[in-house]
Each structure stands twice: as C-alpha cells, then as structure tokens.
Design a protein around this motif. Structure first.
Motif, PDB file in Angstrom:
ATOM      1  N   ARG A 130       0.855  -1.190   0.000  1.00  0.00           N
ATOM      2  CA  ARG A 130       0.000   0.000   0.000  1.00  0.00           C
ATOM      3  C   ARG A 130       0.889   1.237   0.000  1.00  0.00           C
ATOM      4  O   ARG A 130       1.712   1.419   0.900  1.00  0.00           O
ATOM      5  N   LEU A 131       0.739   2.081  -1.004  1.00  0.00           N
ATOM      6  CA  LEU A 131       1.535   3.300  -1.151  1.00  0.00           C
ATOM      7  C   LEU A 131       0.628   4.507  -0.950  1.00  0.00           C
ATOM      8  O   LEU A 131      -0.371   4.663  -1.658  1.00  0.00           O
ATOM      9  N   ARG A 132       0.982   5.379   0.011  1.00  0.00           N
ATOM     10  CA  ARG A 132       0.207   6.600   0.242  1.00  0.00           C
ATOM     11  C   ARG A 132       1.057   7.815  -0.113  1.00  0.00           C
ATOM     12  O   ARG A 132       2.197   7.936   0.328  1.00  0.00           O
ATOM     13  N   LEU A 133       0.497   8.699  -0.912  1.00  0.00           N
ATOM     14  CA  LEU A 133       1.187   9.899  -1.367  1.00  0.00           C
ATOM     15  C   LEU A 133       0.351  11.134  -1.060  1.00  0.00           C
ATOM     16  O   LEU A 133      -0.891  11.080  -1.107  1.00  0.00           O
ATOM     17  N   GLU A 134       1.003  12.252  -0.799  1.00  0.00           N
ATOM     18  CA  GLU A 134       0.290  13.516  -0.633  1.00  0.00           C
ATOM     19  C   GLU A 134      -0.005  14.151  -1.991  1.00  0.00           C
ATOM     20  O   GLU A 134      -0.890  15.007  -2.103  1.00  0.00           O
ATOM     21  N   ASP A 135       0.737  13.763  -2.989  1.00  0.00           N
ATOM     22  CA  ASP A 135       0.496  14.238  -4.354  1.00  0.00           C
ATOM     23  C   ASP A 135       1.236  13.319  -5.318  1.00  0.00           C
ATOM     24  O   ASP A 135       2.159  12.605  -4.916  1.00  0.00           O
ATOM     25  N   TRP A 136       0.826  13.331  -6.580  1.00  0.00           N
ATOM     26  CA  TRP A 136       1.539  12.577  -7.589  1.00  0.00           C
ATOM     27  C   TRP A 136       2.897  13.216  -7.835  1.00  0.00           C
ATOM     28  O   TRP A 136       3.024  14.434  -7.835  1.00  0.00           O
ATOM     29  N   ARG A 137       3.902  12.405  -8.091  1.00  0.00           N
ATOM     30  CA  ARG A 137       5.195  12.947  -8.526  1.00  0.00           C
ATOM     31  C   ARG A 137       5.038  13.600  -9.888  1.00  0.00           C
ATOM     32  O   ARG A 137       5.569  14.669 -10.153  1.00  0.00           O
ATOM     33  N   ASP A 138       4.288  12.929 -10.745  1.00  0.00           N
ATOM     34  CA  ASP A 138       3.972  13.452 -12.072  1.00  0.00           C
ATOM     35  C   ASP A 138       2.581  12.930 -12.419  1.00  0.00           C
ATOM     36  O   ASP A 138       2.396  11.714 -12.537  1.00  0.00           O
ATOM     37  N   PRO A 139       1.578  13.811 -12.557  1.00  0.00           N
ATOM     38  CA  PRO A 139       0.214  13.326 -12.828  1.00  0.00           C
ATOM     39  C   PRO A 139       0.067  12.616 -14.168  1.00  0.00           C
ATOM     40  O   PRO A 139      -0.955  11.976 -14.411  1.00  0.00           O
TER      41      PRO A 139
END
Length: 203
Positions: A66-75
C-alpha cells in the motif's frame, strides 16, 4: 510517502531446505529442536530477503503493498517504488476530512516494467489529489509466489547472505551493515536508480 507491506511471503515459500544444505546442517532426531532450527533459519532468510529487496527495489516473493502519497510525482506518469509490479488493485483518494473515494479503474492503468513500473492515466492526467488529502495505491509486486520464480542470481544472493547471518549471529549486528562482496556482485545488475514516489508538497 508511506509504503506499507500488507502481506508477508508464505512460510512454505522460503528456501529453508536449500539454506540448510548450504550450511551442511543435518536433521536431528528431536522434532522440537528441528522446529526451532527451522524457525531460526526462516528468520535469517526473511532478513536476507528484506536486505536484498531494500538494495535493489525488487520484490522477490509476490505480495501486496500500500503506497500513500500527498500528491503525484507526475500526474502523467506516477512511478511505483517496487518492481516487478503485477497489478494495481485499487486507487483511493482521501480528502482533508478523512472521507475516502475510490477512483474508477477506467481512469488509470499499469505500465509494467522490471525496473520502473508506472501508474499512468487512461486520459491525459491522473485524477487530482484533494488539497490537504492523499492518494493510496494498492498494488501487487513480485517475481512469483514460489522460490523457483526468483531469478537465480537474486536467489543465490539471499542464500549467501542468510548463511552469513547464521554464521555471524554471535557478533555485534553493527558488523553486518556491509554486504559481502559476492552478494553485492550478484545483485548489482538489479540495482536501479531510485526515484521519489511523490513530491509531497501539499499542506
């Protein structure tokens, strides 16, 4: 970025017999002693697998993460931090209040790659991550569920490292930080330049 391993390798998939053979350990007559030894060897193998995976970014035995991100690195193309990725199980958005919304599967697709798998949009860009929220990607990665699926050089590196852990078990753990030269040589071709999984710039 937060990466969580949701499932562990099946105990039966660990090459305990191969490690036992490499260490030239015979079978005892006491079933309790044999079970204790088996558990200890499995522990050294798990530690060796974790080390090889951390150094290469490759998942040897298939499991779910499970990977949680605050934003995409590149949308337009979000790298996944582990390979080989087999499937993306779900993508969910969480807003600042904690409400979770599933992103329909027709809005994203997995581009498999042994070095740098990508979560890509079906359209131009991936869905926008809510301000103050996060996105969670559940994905399956690994070479296979059995030890025979692991590439031979990585499998041998694990056995060598587990044997080293077994032999050095009485020493200070600080002496085990450096990989043995033979192990490093075996995993070298699998090592890739690690990329950040997300910008993490939202507040």
């Amino acid at each position: 970025m937060l990466l969580v391993e949701e499932t562990a390798p099946d105990q039966g998939a660990l090459p305990v017999a191969a490690l036992k053979s490499q260490l030239r350990l015979g079978s005892g007559f006491d079933p309790v002693e044999d079970a204790t030894e088996h558990a200890a060897l499995a522990g050294f193998l798990r530690a060796a697998i974790a080390t090889v995976e951390a150094r290469t970014g490759k998942v040897l035995l298939t499991r779910v993460f499970r990977l949680r991100l605050e934003d995409w690195r590149d949308p337009a193309a979000q790298p996944l931090p582990l390979a080989p990725a087999l499937a993306v199980e779900s993508v969910e958005m969480t807003d600042r209040t904690g409400a979770v919304t599933a992103v329909p599967a027709d809005q994203w697709r997995l581009i498999p790659d042994n070095q740098r798998p990508i979560l890509a949009p079906v359209g131009a860009v991936l869905p926008t991550v809510p301000m103050g929220g996060s996105v969670t990607v559940r994905f399956t990665a690994g070479f296979g569920t059995s030890w025979g699926s692991v590439p031979a050089d990585l499998a041998q590196a694990v056995l060598m490292l587990a044997a080293r852990y077994y032999e050095d078990r009485g020493f200070d753990s600080g002496q085990q930080l450096a990989l043995p030269h033979g192990v490093g040589a075996l995993i070298e071709r699998w090592r890739a330049v690690r990329t950040l999984a997300g910008r993490g710039g939202r507040a």
